[in-house]
Design an enzyme around this catalytic site. Structure first.
Site, PDB file in Angstrom:
ATOM      1  CD  GLU A 293      27.279 -17.321  16.123  1.00 59.46           C
ATOM      2  OE1 GLU A 293      28.684 -17.426  16.176  1.00 59.46           O
ATOM      3  OE2 GLU A 293      26.845 -18.634  16.381  1.00 59.46           O
ATOM      4  CB  CYS A 327      32.706 -10.507  14.876  1.00 57.45           C
ATOM      5  SG  CYS A 327      31.724 -10.745  13.271  1.00 57.45           S
TER       6      CYS A 327
HETATM    7  P1  NAD Z   1      28.515  -5.592  23.374  1.00 59.58           P
HETATM    8  O1  NAD Z   1      28.795  -6.949  23.789  1.00 59.58           O
HETATM    9  O2  NAD Z   1      29.057  -4.504  24.196  1.00 59.58           O
HETATM   10  O3  NAD Z   1      26.904  -5.162  23.115  1.00 59.58           O
HETATM   11  C1  NAD Z   1      26.230  -6.199  22.363  1.00 59.58           C
HETATM   12  C2  NAD Z   1      24.809  -6.104  23.062  1.00 59.58           C
HETATM   13  O4  NAD Z   1      24.645  -6.334  24.293  1.00 59.58           O
HETATM   14  C3  NAD Z   1      24.261  -4.396  22.812  1.00 59.58           C
HETATM   15  O5  NAD Z   1      22.909  -4.604  22.632  1.00 59.58           O
HETATM   16  C4  NAD Z   1      24.567  -4.095  24.379  1.00 59.58           C
HETATM   17  O6  NAD Z   1      23.577  -2.952  24.632  1.00 59.58           O
HETATM   18  C5  NAD Z   1      24.157  -5.381  25.053  1.00 59.58           C
HETATM   19  N1  NAD Z   1      24.602  -5.390  26.556  1.00 59.58           N
HETATM   20  C6  NAD Z   1      25.748  -4.815  26.756  1.00 59.58           C
HETATM   21  N2  NAD Z   1      25.970  -5.134  28.269  1.00 59.58           N
HETATM   22  C7  NAD Z   1      25.131  -6.062  28.596  1.00 59.58           C
HETATM   23  C8  NAD Z   1      24.603  -6.754  29.727  1.00 59.58           C
HETATM   24  N3  NAD Z   1      25.349  -6.871  31.093  1.00 59.58           N
HETATM   25  N4  NAD Z   1      23.433  -7.520  29.425  1.00 59.58           N
HETATM   26  C9  NAD Z   1      22.908  -7.670  28.473  1.00 59.58           C
HETATM   27  N5  NAD Z   1      23.039  -7.032  27.430  1.00 59.58           N
HETATM   28  C10 NAD Z   1      24.240  -6.209  27.273  1.00 59.58           C
HETATM   29  O7  NAD Z   1      29.125  -5.699  21.720  1.00 59.58           O
HETATM   30  P2  NAD Z   1      29.341  -4.687  20.697  1.00 59.58           P
HETATM   31  O8  NAD Z   1      30.302  -3.731  21.166  1.00 59.58           O
HETATM   32  O9  NAD Z   1      27.791  -3.943  20.216  1.00 59.58           O
HETATM   33  O10 NAD Z   1      29.911  -5.283  19.464  1.00 59.58           O
HETATM   34  C11 NAD Z   1      31.135  -5.798  19.392  1.00 59.58           C
HETATM   35  C12 NAD Z   1      31.037  -7.394  19.881  1.00 59.58           C
HETATM   36  O11 NAD Z   1      30.497  -8.082  19.120  1.00 59.58           O
HETATM   37  C13 NAD Z   1      32.471  -7.864  19.570  1.00 59.58           C
HETATM   38  O12 NAD Z   1      33.006  -8.631  20.586  1.00 59.58           O
HETATM   39  C14 NAD Z   1      32.425  -8.694  18.393  1.00 59.58           C
HETATM   40  O13 NAD Z   1      33.454  -9.738  18.000  1.00 59.58           O
HETATM   41  C15 NAD Z   1      31.139  -9.042  18.440  1.00 59.58           C
HETATM   42  N6  NAD Z   1      30.547  -9.662  17.337  1.00 59.58           N
HETATM   43  C16 NAD Z   1      30.298 -10.742  16.843  1.00 59.58           C
HETATM   44  C17 NAD Z   1      29.688 -11.321  15.661  1.00 59.58           C
HETATM   45  C18 NAD Z   1      29.679 -12.659  15.289  1.00 59.58           C
HETATM   46  O14 NAD Z   1      28.951 -13.242  14.593  1.00 59.58           O
HETATM   47  N7  NAD Z   1      30.446 -13.749  15.935  1.00 59.58           N
HETATM   48  C19 NAD Z   1      29.379 -10.447  14.854  1.00 59.58           C
HETATM   49  C20 NAD Z   1      29.272  -8.957  15.285  1.00 59.58           C
HETATM   50  C21 NAD Z   1      29.980  -8.440  16.413  1.00 59.58           C
END
Ligand code: NAD
Length: 541
Positions: A293, A327
């Protein structure tokens, strides 16, 4: 051995506490906040049920006071990820074979611990570590987390109850096996409940998990792990590692026993993970489940028949609660010219009342954004809007990073419906708004549908039933969660299963049976009570 077909306690949504000024509950929560604020925590990884400390420490800071140190966590490396995978594979057989009632009990107990003795602690941790106000912490880290646990147990039993029909003389059964191998949960910073749900929903279905929380959510992740361990989660079922996202993923996604990923975060990261899985597909023993998501560019569209005070309130709450870091937050709005003057007046009056500051003061509606990156990103959009000929900052726009990462609730009005902040996910307290000519209602619906690659949430405001019907049809694929005369945020487990489509994710609806289905692999069993003894079918005469 005794046998029974058990029924689980019927889940109900956890009542949201009001935390009214002067109440015992607000006093207790704020006193826990103050106590935790002064303590210096030390957060180890949890691998094979044991605390793991390393030579590499990283300090933890609060978004509302970035100079204040909350403590530190121990960073992991390749070896720890390797240990976490080994621990999963060691725990798998016993966990997968444990009767489902025993698994259910652990997660039901965790829900009760969160609802009672840990409630202040998980809420205070979320207020301190992720800068949520009292109400935002309560609906997330207490209520939604508890709902995920209790409803998922119910959904698990519904799934297990789904059985095929049987013809005369045979009995057909369906068994729901845990995935063969280990699974991987990667969680975002913005919801403590999501951090809890992604690993626990997989574990509930009998899977073993490596869980990598976001670096900016580790403070409340520790409380989640404490609760799960106190609830009796056996060693190795969920292993929490604090290693870098990219390196950890590379290592896990090239392991032959990798069986599934449960991700929530940005679209870009999810797409890079999917690409790696594709490249490694020949390595795996089984085709991995991919559930993600991701981002959104969530809309509010008002029809000329809408009620201005309802539209204005939905925009203020939908765009600025938790600083727009949901989100589902409203981040683009389409308002008809005939309503704009009134909507603007009401929004202006509401925004003028809103206070911004630390969540320690419960009268602050808006708190800090998560970190410097987010602060700089928001400031960039505001600075460019201030210079643009196509955009104007009509409310807010102030940014102050002296003590914490504070960005005022900001509204940008644009004359270009494709202006950058109408199209790109910002993930901060910035709402961009386009005023359309009333006669262009139909064209505006098309614009809403085609403006962004995302399709997470969206809301339509109208009193005219034909207009509601028209928008519901025109925006069928523009949002996985669609709201009529309500803000696009605040989905409740069991009531509005959550997830988007298009670039917003695989839409496997967190907190629903649909999601749990992804973490099992069904086996069909046919038993014949009267096995044939002659090869000839009747048509052979
Ligand atoms: P992010 O993508 O920066 O990080 C999410 C997770 O991925 C973290 O644990 C991070 O450490 C990890 N990560 C970062 N780079 C990575 C890589 N290259 N490989 C593997 N893992 C990696 O997101 P965020 O800033 O924590 O959260 C915000 C984002 O999440 C927004 O885009 C938001 O829309 C989305 N979000 C979506 C939902 C949904 O249900 N659709 C819910 C909450 C947040």
């Amino acid at each position: 051995m005794s046998f029974a077909i058990s029924r689980v306690p019927a889940p109900k949504n956890e009542p949201v506490r009001s935390y009214a000024p002067g109440s015992a509950e607000i006093k207790s929560l704020i006193s826990t906040y103050k106590k935790m604020w002064k303590e210096k925590v030390e957060i180890p990884m949890i691998i094979d049920g044991k605390e793991v400390k390393t030579d590499e420490k990283a300090s933890l800071h609060s978004p509302q006071d970035h100079k204040h140190t909350l403590g530190f966590y121990y960073k992991g490396n390749k070896k720890h990820v390797d240990d976490a995978i080994k621990s999963c594979l060691k725990a798998r057989k016993e966990w997968a074979e444990l009767p489902w009632e025993q698994r259910a009990s652990i997660f039901l107990k965790a829900a009760d611990l969160l609802a009672g003795p840990y409630r202040d602690k998980i809420n205070a941790a979320t207020m301190i570590g992720q800068s949520k106000n009292v109400f935002q912490a309560e609906i997330d880290s207490a209520c939604e987390a508890i709902d995920f646990l209790r409803f998922n147990v119910q959904f698990m039993t519904e799934l297990y109850s789904e059985q095929p029909v049987s013809d005369a003389g045979i009995w057909n059964r369906a068994e729901y096996r845990p995935l063969e191998g280990f699974t991987y949960a990667i969680t975002p910073f913005n919801f403590t409940a999501i951090a809890l749900n992604l690993p626990t929903s997989m574990a509930l279905m009998g899977n073993v998990v490596v869980w990598k929380p976001s670096a900016t959510q580790i403070y409340s992740a520790k409380v989640i792990m404490d609760v799960l361990m106190e609830a009796g989660l056996p060693a190795g079922v969920i292993n929490m590692v604090f290693s870098g996202g990219a390196e950890t993923s590379q290592q896990i996604l090239s392991h032959p026993d990798f069986a599934g990923i449960h991700f929530t975060g940005s679209t870009e990261v999810f797409q890079s993970l999917w690409r790696q899985i594709g490249e490694n597909i020949h390595l795996y023993k089984t085709y991995p489940r991919i559930v993600g998501e991701t981002g959104g560019k969530d809309f509010v569209v008002a029809h000329p028949s809408a009620i201005p005070s309802q539209v204005a309130t939905a925009l203020v709450r939908g765009a600025f609660e938790y600083q727009g870091q949901k989100c589902s937050a409203a981040s683009r709005a389409y308002i008809p010219k005939s309503l704009w003057k009134e909507v603007k007046k009401i929004m202006g009056a509401q925004l003028a009342e809103i206070k911004m500051g630390s969540p320690e003061d419960p009268s602050n509606f808006v708190n800090a954004v998560i970190d410097k990156n987010s602060f700089d990103k928001c400031k960039g959009y505001i600075d460019r809007a201030n210079k643009s000929k196509e955009a104007k900052v009509i409310f807010g726009g102030g940014c102050d990073a002296k003590k914490g990462w504070f960005v005022e609730p900001t509204v940008i009005e644009t004359s270009n419906p494709h202006y950058e902040s109408m199209e790109e996910e910002i993930f901060g307290p910035i709402l961009t708004l386009y005023v359309y000519e009333d006669k262009d209602w139909k064209k505006t619906l098309q614009l809403v549908d085609e403006t962004s690659p995302y399709a997470l949430t969206g809301a339509i405001f109208a009193q005219d039933r034909y207009a509601i019907n028209e928008a519901t049809k025109a925006l069928e694929n523009a949002a996985g969660n669609f709201y009529i005369n309500d803000k696009p945020t605040g989905a409740v487990v069991g009531q509005q299963p959550f997830g988007g489509a298009r670039a917003s994710g695989t839409n496997d609806k967190a907190g629903s049976k649909m999601n749990l289905l992804r973490w099992v692999s069904a086996r069909s069993i046919k038993e014949n009570f009267l096995s044939p003894t002659d090869y000839k079918y009747p048509f052979l005469g």
